[in-house]
Scaffold this motif. Structure first.
Motif, PDB file in Angstrom:
ATOM      1  N   GLU A   7      14.478  28.523 106.762  1.00 53.50           N
ATOM      2  CA  GLU A   7      14.353  27.864 108.062  1.00 53.50           C
ATOM      3  C   GLU A   7      13.842  28.906 109.052  1.00 53.50           C
ATOM      4  O   GLU A   7      14.370  30.020 109.111  1.00 53.50           O
ATOM      5  N   GLU A   8      12.820  28.542 109.799  1.00 56.95           N
ATOM      6  CA  GLU A   8      12.274  29.418 110.833  1.00 56.95           C
ATOM      7  C   GLU A   8      12.398  28.743 112.191  1.00 56.95           C
ATOM      8  O   GLU A   8      12.055  27.560 112.329  1.00 56.95           O
ATOM      9  N   GLU A   9      12.859  29.483 113.175  1.00 61.37           N
ATOM     10  CA  GLU A   9      12.884  28.992 114.552  1.00 61.37           C
ATOM     11  C   GLU A   9      11.731  29.644 115.298  1.00 61.37           C
ATOM     12  O   GLU A   9      11.605  30.874 115.315  1.00 61.37           O
ATOM     13  N   GLU A  60      16.265  22.443 117.959  1.00 63.19           N
ATOM     14  CA  GLU A  60      17.242  23.521 117.987  1.00 63.19           C
ATOM     15  C   GLU A  60      18.000  23.440 119.309  1.00 63.19           C
ATOM     16  O   GLU A  60      17.846  22.491 120.070  1.00 63.19           O
ATOM     17  N   GLN A  65      12.185  25.777 121.759  1.00 62.54           N
ATOM     18  CA  GLN A  65      12.020  26.226 120.386  1.00 62.54           C
ATOM     19  C   GLN A  65      12.004  25.024 119.448  1.00 62.54           C
ATOM     20  O   GLN A  65      12.472  23.931 119.787  1.00 62.54           O
ATOM     21  N   GLU A  67      12.366  24.140 115.044  1.00 64.07           N
ATOM     22  CA  GLU A  67      12.708  24.693 113.729  1.00 64.07           C
ATOM     23  C   GLU A  67      11.822  24.074 112.655  1.00 64.07           C
ATOM     24  O   GLU A  67      11.593  22.867 112.627  1.00 64.07           O
ATOM     25  N   THR A  68      11.308  24.927 111.765  1.00 64.14           N
ATOM     26  CA  THR A  68      10.594  24.457 110.585  1.00 64.14           C
ATOM     27  C   THR A  68      11.447  24.759 109.363  1.00 64.14           C
ATOM     28  O   THR A  68      12.200  25.727 109.339  1.00 64.14           O
ATOM     29  N   ARG A  69      11.302  23.930 108.324  1.00 65.73           N
ATOM     30  CA  ARG A  69      12.072  24.102 107.092  1.00 65.73           C
ATOM     31  C   ARG A  69      11.161  23.917 105.890  1.00 65.73           C
ATOM     32  O   ARG A  69      10.335  22.999 105.868  1.00 65.73           O
ATOM     33  N   CYS A 138      15.478  33.135 118.242  1.00 64.18           N
ATOM     34  CA  CYS A 138      14.872  32.510 117.074  1.00 64.18           C
ATOM     35  C   CYS A 138      15.190  33.338 115.832  1.00 64.18           C
ATOM     36  O   CYS A 138      14.785  34.502 115.730  1.00 64.18           O
ATOM     37  N   ARG A 244      21.829  34.677 107.238  1.00 70.19           N
ATOM     38  CA  ARG A 244      21.414  34.314 108.589  1.00 70.19           C
ATOM     39  C   ARG A 244      21.160  35.527 109.498  1.00 70.19           C
ATOM     40  O   ARG A 244      21.070  35.376 110.706  1.00 70.19           O
ATOM     41  N   VAL A 248      13.444  35.903 113.229  1.00 67.05           N
ATOM     42  CA  VAL A 248      12.232  35.270 112.726  1.00 67.05           C
ATOM     43  C   VAL A 248      11.160  36.346 112.639  1.00 67.05           C
ATOM     44  O   VAL A 248      11.038  37.208 113.516  1.00 67.05           O
TER      45      VAL A 248
END
Length: 397
Positions: A7-9, A60, A65, A67-69, A138, A244, A248
């Motif tokens: 997961e990227e924020e 988010e 922001q 989020e991509t997954r 992020c 976690r 990013v």
């Protein structure tokens, strides 16, 4: 090989001024097709069914922001393709409103932020005050498949002493609200204000882990189990360990490299557990020292060696981690690729070091502009400077 995903924020920014823009609620409808709700709580009635089979997008904490997954992957190449795809699609949606996305772990430019209007986030804002108001950060979360929750806890016990190295490798937040922080990963400092964050004790078993989580929630300090923000935790919705600690990553290739390292850490730890190797009995306070040092210095100075927890040159500590993971990496055909990727980061710099270079020539706006370019590098979107955003834009600064 274990599957893994990330997961990227991403930060939503004005490409000219570098200011963060609160546009997630108008971007997501273009990324998520209409249809029945998936059953997970969302803002503005937008379901979470991705527009592409490999890409997922969601809100988010802040509207500045998105989020991509990725879907679960088996190798570096597949993961990198999905990371690039997610970044490209998010950037395309941002362009429709005169914005861009940047893989920055904190915003170099300071501005008021807008909390996403979900009941849970509103409750968090009322409960935690300035922590929520300022929490525009992020992160990068890596999910790796485990065979059982018991194996997951055993893995967490055996990777906890090495996670600070990942903070240093991913460091990408030297600026915070218009100021130079003196840190390479200031996001780590900002994030660890949450009461449920940071390194953990050695649990020893799944029942001990579950009892601690229950007691933390029952304390009333946290709103719910979703606020268990440990450096590594069992995912509530998938059979994975979620690591976690990372910022990013500015470059997509660095993100995929970090995910490969995390998977190798999980596999190595699982094998140690199966072989009866006990976790290193490192006090949690020492882990906090290691994380603080990595956050402060990144790869520019010294880290705490994860074997002795005494200072050592950062490149030596990174190399020690690669050497520790080498048997698994070699078996999975990833060792040479990892060595090349680590050499590139040590030579060219982390995201934090790359951010500082444009500052001397154009200040913080130039920092963000360069970050926008690097975020999409390799995504097949062309030269960002040659692609004008469309008209009819919506902006909230």
């Amino acid at each position: 090989m274990r599957t893994f995903g990330v997961e990227e924020e991403l930060l939503i920014v004005d490409p000219e001024t570098g200011m963060p823009l609160a546009l997630a609620d108008v971007m997501l409808p273009t990324l998520v097709p209409p249809g029945p709700d998936t059953g997970r709580e969302v803002a503005a009635g937008v379901p979470r069914t991705p527009v592409h089979e490999d890409a997922g997008f969601s809100f988010e904490l802040k509207l500045e922001q998105i989020e991509t997954r990725t879907q679960p992957c088996l190798d570096y190449a597949a993961l990198l393709r999905q990371v690039l795809q997610g970044r490209a699609l998010a950037d395309q949606a941002a362009r429709e409103h005169g914005a861009r996305v940047a893989a920055l772990a904190t915003s170099p430019r300071g501005s008021a932020t807008h909390t996403t209007p979900k009941p849970r986030y509103i409750a968090m804002q009322e409960r935690f005050g300035v922590i929520v108001r300022d929490q525009l950060t992020c992160g990068f979360h890596v999910h790796t498949l485990v065979e059982s929750p018991e194996e997951g806890v055993a893995v967490m016990d055996r990777i906890r002493d090495k996670l600070a190295v990942l903070i240093a490798l991913s460091a990408n937040s030297p600026y915070w609200n218009g100021a130079e922080t003196g840190f390479e990963s200031y996001r780590t400092q900002a994030w660890n204000r949450w009461p449920g964050s940071g390194p953990t004790m050695i649990f020893g078993s799944l029942p001990v882990y579950r009892r601690l989580v229950t007691r933390l929630v029952d304390s009333g300090v946290l709103l719910d189990e979703g606020m268990i923000y440990f450096d590594a935790r069992l995912c509530r919705h998938h059979p994975t360990v979620e690591v976690r600690v990372a910022d990013v990553c500015l470059r997509a290739g660095d993100a995929a490299l970090l995910a490969v390292l995390v998977r190798a850490l999980v596999e190595s730890a699982a094998r140690e557990w199966a072989d009866g190797v006990e976790p290193a009995p490192v006090p949690t306070l020492l882990l906090r020292m290691a994380a603080w040092q990595a956050s402060n210095c990144g790869l520019r100075g010294q880290l705490l060696d994860f074997g002795t927890f005494t200072p050592a040159p950062a490149p030596d500590v990174v190399q020690a981690l690669v050497d520790y993971l080498a048997p698994v990496l070699a078996e999975q055909g990833e060792l040479e690729q990892v060595r090349a990727g680590i050499a590139r980061i040590l030579s060219e710099g982390t995201g934090s070091q790359l951010q500082r270079r444009p500052f001397a020539h154009g200040g913080l706006a130039a920092v963000v502009a360069r970050a926008v370019q690097l975020t999409g590098e390799g995504a097949g979107t062309g030269d960002p400077a040659e692609q004008a955003p469309s008209l009819g834009r919506v902006r909230r600064a």
